[in-house]
Scaffold this motif. Structure first.
Motif, short mmCIF file in Angstrom:
data_model
loop_
_atom_site.label_atom_id
_atom_site.label_comp_id
_atom_site.label_asym_id
_atom_site.label_seq_id
_atom_site.Cartn_x
_atom_site.Cartn_y
_atom_site.Cartn_z
N ASP A 5 -5.28 -0.98 0.34
CA ASP A 5 -5.86 -1.55 -0.88
C ASP A 5 -7.34 -1.85 -0.73
O ASP A 5 -8.13 -1.60 -1.64
CB ASP A 5 -5.14 -2.87 -1.22
N ARG B 292 -16.65 7.89 -7.33
CA ARG B 292 -16.50 7.08 -8.54
C ARG B 292 -16.50 7.99 -9.77
O ARG B 292 -17.25 8.96 -9.82
CB ARG B 292 -17.64 6.06 -8.65
N HIS C 119 -11.34 4.62 1.79
CA HIS C 119 -10.11 3.88 2.07
C HIS C 119 -9.41 4.46 3.29
O HIS C 119 -9.36 5.69 3.47
CB HIS C 119 -9.15 3.95 0.87
N SER D 180 -17.77 0.44 0.24
CA SER D 180 -17.95 0.83 -1.16
C SER D 180 -19.43 0.99 -1.43
O SER D 180 -20.18 0.01 -1.33
CB SER D 180 -17.33 -0.24 -2.08
N GLU E 9 -19.81 -3.32 -5.56
CA GLU E 9 -18.55 -3.72 -6.21
C GLU E 9 -17.58 -2.54 -6.23
O GLU E 9 -17.86 -1.49 -6.82
CB GLU E 9 -18.84 -4.19 -7.64
N MET F 115 -14.18 -0.02 -6.86
CA MET F 115 -13.23 0.29 -7.93
C MET F 115 -11.94 -0.49 -7.69
O MET F 115 -11.57 -0.74 -6.54
CB MET F 115 -12.90 1.79 -7.91
N ASP F 116 -11.25 -0.84 -8.77
CA ASP F 116 -9.94 -1.47 -8.58
C ASP F 116 -8.93 -0.41 -8.15
O ASP F 116 -9.20 0.80 -8.24
CB ASP F 116 -9.49 -2.17 -9.87
N ARG F 117 -7.78 -0.85 -7.69
CA ARG F 117 -6.80 0.07 -7.10
C ARG F 117 -6.35 1.14 -8.10
O ARG F 117 -6.26 2.32 -7.75
CB ARG F 117 -5.59 -0.71 -6.59
N GLU F 118 -6.09 0.74 -9.34
CA GLU F 118 -5.61 1.70 -10.32
C GLU F 118 -6.64 2.78 -10.62
O GLU F 118 -6.31 3.96 -10.73
CB GLU F 118 -5.19 0.98 -11.61
N THR F 119 -7.92 2.37 -10.75
CA THR F 119 -8.99 3.35 -10.99
C THR F 119 -9.10 4.30 -9.81
O THR F 119 -9.27 5.52 -9.97
CB THR F 119 -10.33 2.63 -11.21
N ASP G 171 0.81 -1.21 0.00
CA ASP G 171 0.00 0.00 0.00
C ASP G 171 0.85 1.26 0.00
O ASP G 171 0.34 2.35 -0.22
CB ASP G 171 -0.91 0.03 1.24
N GLN H 223 -16.27 5.32 -2.57
CA GLN H 223 -15.76 4.31 -1.65
C GLN H 223 -14.73 4.96 -0.73
O GLN H 223 -14.14 5.98 -1.07
CB GLN H 223 -15.18 3.12 -2.38
#
Length: 574
Positions: free
Chosen positions: A143, A171, A155, A148, A115, A117-121, A10, A153
């Motif tokens: 990560d 998002r 973190h 979400s 669902e 977002m993926d980490r890169e997004t 991370d 989302q």
């Protein structure tokens, strides 16, 4: 110094001790004013709306909605349809009177288990918000999201300066998708308003506009940052209420950086009991403080579902303050009057509060009819226990009754009603056998200072005395004229019985239908006589005169049936 709770992967690296010079986040954009502003701002066209509708129908077809849905497939369907539908699912998860319990339980996952977002997004969305590298701001970002939801989302992260924070990241393109859906809803609402006319009990277009305003505020995170600051200020003297502290330097329209808060979600009652908490105390304090938000501050949390409320260190902590409602001093005074009236089962006082709450002209209101309707509402809801009181049904009844009597309530009523229904679902397990109305009434009584009560009642007395004295003066002025008219036989008395107009209209309609039915029967009989007499000319083996008679009889008969069905539907809606 590394935090053991973070995984090494991370770490962002490249951190600098220098704070960014750009202290001004993106300018806040105000709430949209015009009806067509949504379409103009987001370049929504008929073709784009048609494309979105096709997408919705294709997704619905994919899940075969016509043949039924399981709780899991309904949740997946709403997730795939996008943030607007996820938000609708979150609201439905609190309405067990609409959906079975199994569906409500599954839809509860939409609060924090959409669902992610993926980490890169997620990282790219974060980079797009700052003019400097995010490595110069955050030392590490977890990560796995803490939650979400439909709009964003959250973190867990650590700032370069060492503080543990929670980052709420919006998002990508959420607002554009919501704007498209709202535009479609608005088109449908306008058609519904035109189709239903005066028979509907709610203005669908106003509800959609209110929904869009809520979405706009919820997706402008600078609004949420300001809300957090205002909420903390309003509850600074309340020992058992808290919310996260923000870091204004790093807040933008699409990112909020705030304290990391770890606590027990309010719907995990078993954990709360195990932690030594008293559920009744939590429920009572929650309702009491929410009453303070509504009636004292005029600034209330508009989405108090369990995912937005934690218990930590003996405090009720509110999260996600993107959707907040506001009530003016005038509206709060009217609402207090109504709350006290419901608790005291006082129809007259409830009527006065309702008329003060109205934003339309109430000079033509039938007060006798309004009082009769309010008597019915108070009899049904005034002393209901919490497990029996259906706040959703109560507000629907109140709005329907007000509209039927020509009283237009402000748009904040929709938001307030939805919020109270959500709150009812939250505290249902905490306060068995306790009247939520009584808690609200007790708060109003306890927080109303005696001098304030005297001042309020004094103003009310002066206002009523003023109106009564002017009425007496007008009557005295007209007395000579009335005396002369009486001696000349020019006065006529008109008796107006409440509800007699409806009865007379019904009788008149019945007489019209009876007369029309006689005409239809006559046409059938006459046409049959002509048919058997074989009077020429003939068409399709039937005399033309008889054919025309049959045709008219069928058309008139269908009109009578349709009129009866329309009247029946109208009465059921009432």
């Amino acid at each position: 110094m590394a935090d053991p709770e973070f995984d090494p992967k991370d770490e962002l690296g490249g951190a600098s001790d220098e704070l960014p010079k750009d202290e001004g986040p993106t300018q806040t954009i105000g709430i949209l004013g015009g009806r067509n502003t949504v379409e103009d701002r987001y370049q929504i066209t008929r073709s784009s709306k048609a494309a979105r509708l096709r997408e919705i129908f294709e997704i619905a077809q994919k899940y075969d909605v016509l043949h039924g849905l399981t709780p899991q497939s309904l949740r997946q369907l709403l997730e795939e349809l996008g943030p607007t539908f996820v938000k609708a699912g979150q609201i439905l998860s609190m309405r067990s009177e609409i959906l079975p319990e199994s569906f409500c339980d599954e839809l509860k996952k939409l609060r924090t288990e959409v669902e992610p977002m993926d980490r890169e997004t997620m990282l790219q969305a974060l980079r797009d918000e700052y003019t400097q590298p995010i490595e110069d701001i955050f030392d590490a970002i977890d990560d796995v999201p803490l939650g979400s939801a439909s709009v964003a989302q959250v973190h867990k992260a650590r700032l370069i300066s060492g503080e543990l924070v929670a980052i709420k990241i919006q998002r990508p393109h959420v607002q554009e998708i919501m704007a498209q859906d709202i535009s479609i809803m608005r088109s449908l609402a306008r058609r519904a308003d035109r189709f239903l006319g005066d028979d509907q009990f709610i203005d669908f277009t106003s509800v959609v506009d209110e929904l869009w305003q809520s979405f706009r505020e919820e997706t402008d995170f600078l609004v949420e940052a300001k809300n957090l600051q205002e909420f903390r200020h309003n509850n600074a003297d309340v020992a058992f209420i808290d919310c996260p502290k923000i870091y204004p330097r790093w807040c933008t329209r699409h990112v909020v950086v705030m304290d990391y808060v770890k606590g027990i979600p309010i719907d995990r009652t078993a954990e709360l009991v195990k932690g030594g908490y008293d559920l009744t105390e939590i429920g009572t304090k929650l309702v009491d403080n929410y009453t303070k938000q509504m009636l004292d501050d005029g600034f209330f949390h508009a989405d108090p579902h369990p995912g937005n409320i934690l218990i930590r260190d003996g405090k009720i902590v509110y999260l996600d303050l993107g959707m907040m409602g506001r009530l003016s001093a005038h509206d709060r005074a009217a609402l207090r009057e109504m709350v006290l009236a419901v608790g005291m089962r006082d129809s007259v006082r409830l009527k006065e509060g309702l008329l003060r709450f109205s934003i339309s002209d109430v000079s033509d209101v039938d007060h006798a009819h309004l009082l009769a309707d309010l008597d019915e509402i108070i009899a049904e809801y005034g002393e209901a226990e919490l497990e029996e009181l259906d706040l959703g049904s109560f507000f629907n009844s109140l709005v329907s009754m007000a509209r039927k009597n020509g009283i237009e309530l402000p748009g904040t009523v929709t938001m307030l009603a939805r919020s109270l229904v959500t709150l009812e679902g939250v505290v249902d397990e905490f306060l068995p056998g306790v009247s939520i109305v009584d808690i609200i009434r007790q708060h109003v009584r306890a927080n109303m200072q005696i001098d304030e009560e005297i001042k309020r009642e004094g103003k009310r007395y002066l206002r009523e005395s003023y109106e009564a004295s002017h009425a007496l003066l007008r009557a005295a002025r007209d007395l000579p004229t009335l005396s002369r008219m009486l001696t000349r036989g020019q006065i006529r008395t008109q008796l107006d019985l409440t509800g007699i107009n409806d009865a007379m209209r019904g009788l008149s309609n019945a007489a019209d239908r009876l007369s029309m039915s006689i005409v239809v029967a006559g046409l059938f009989i006459g046409s049959s006589v002509v048919y058997y007499a074989r009077i020429k000319p003939v068409i399709f083996g039937v005399p033309v005169i008889g054919f025309v008679g049959y045709f008219l009889a069928v058309i008139l008969g269908l009109w009578i049936v349709g009129s009866i069905l329309r009247k029946g539907r109208k009465n059921r809606r009432r």
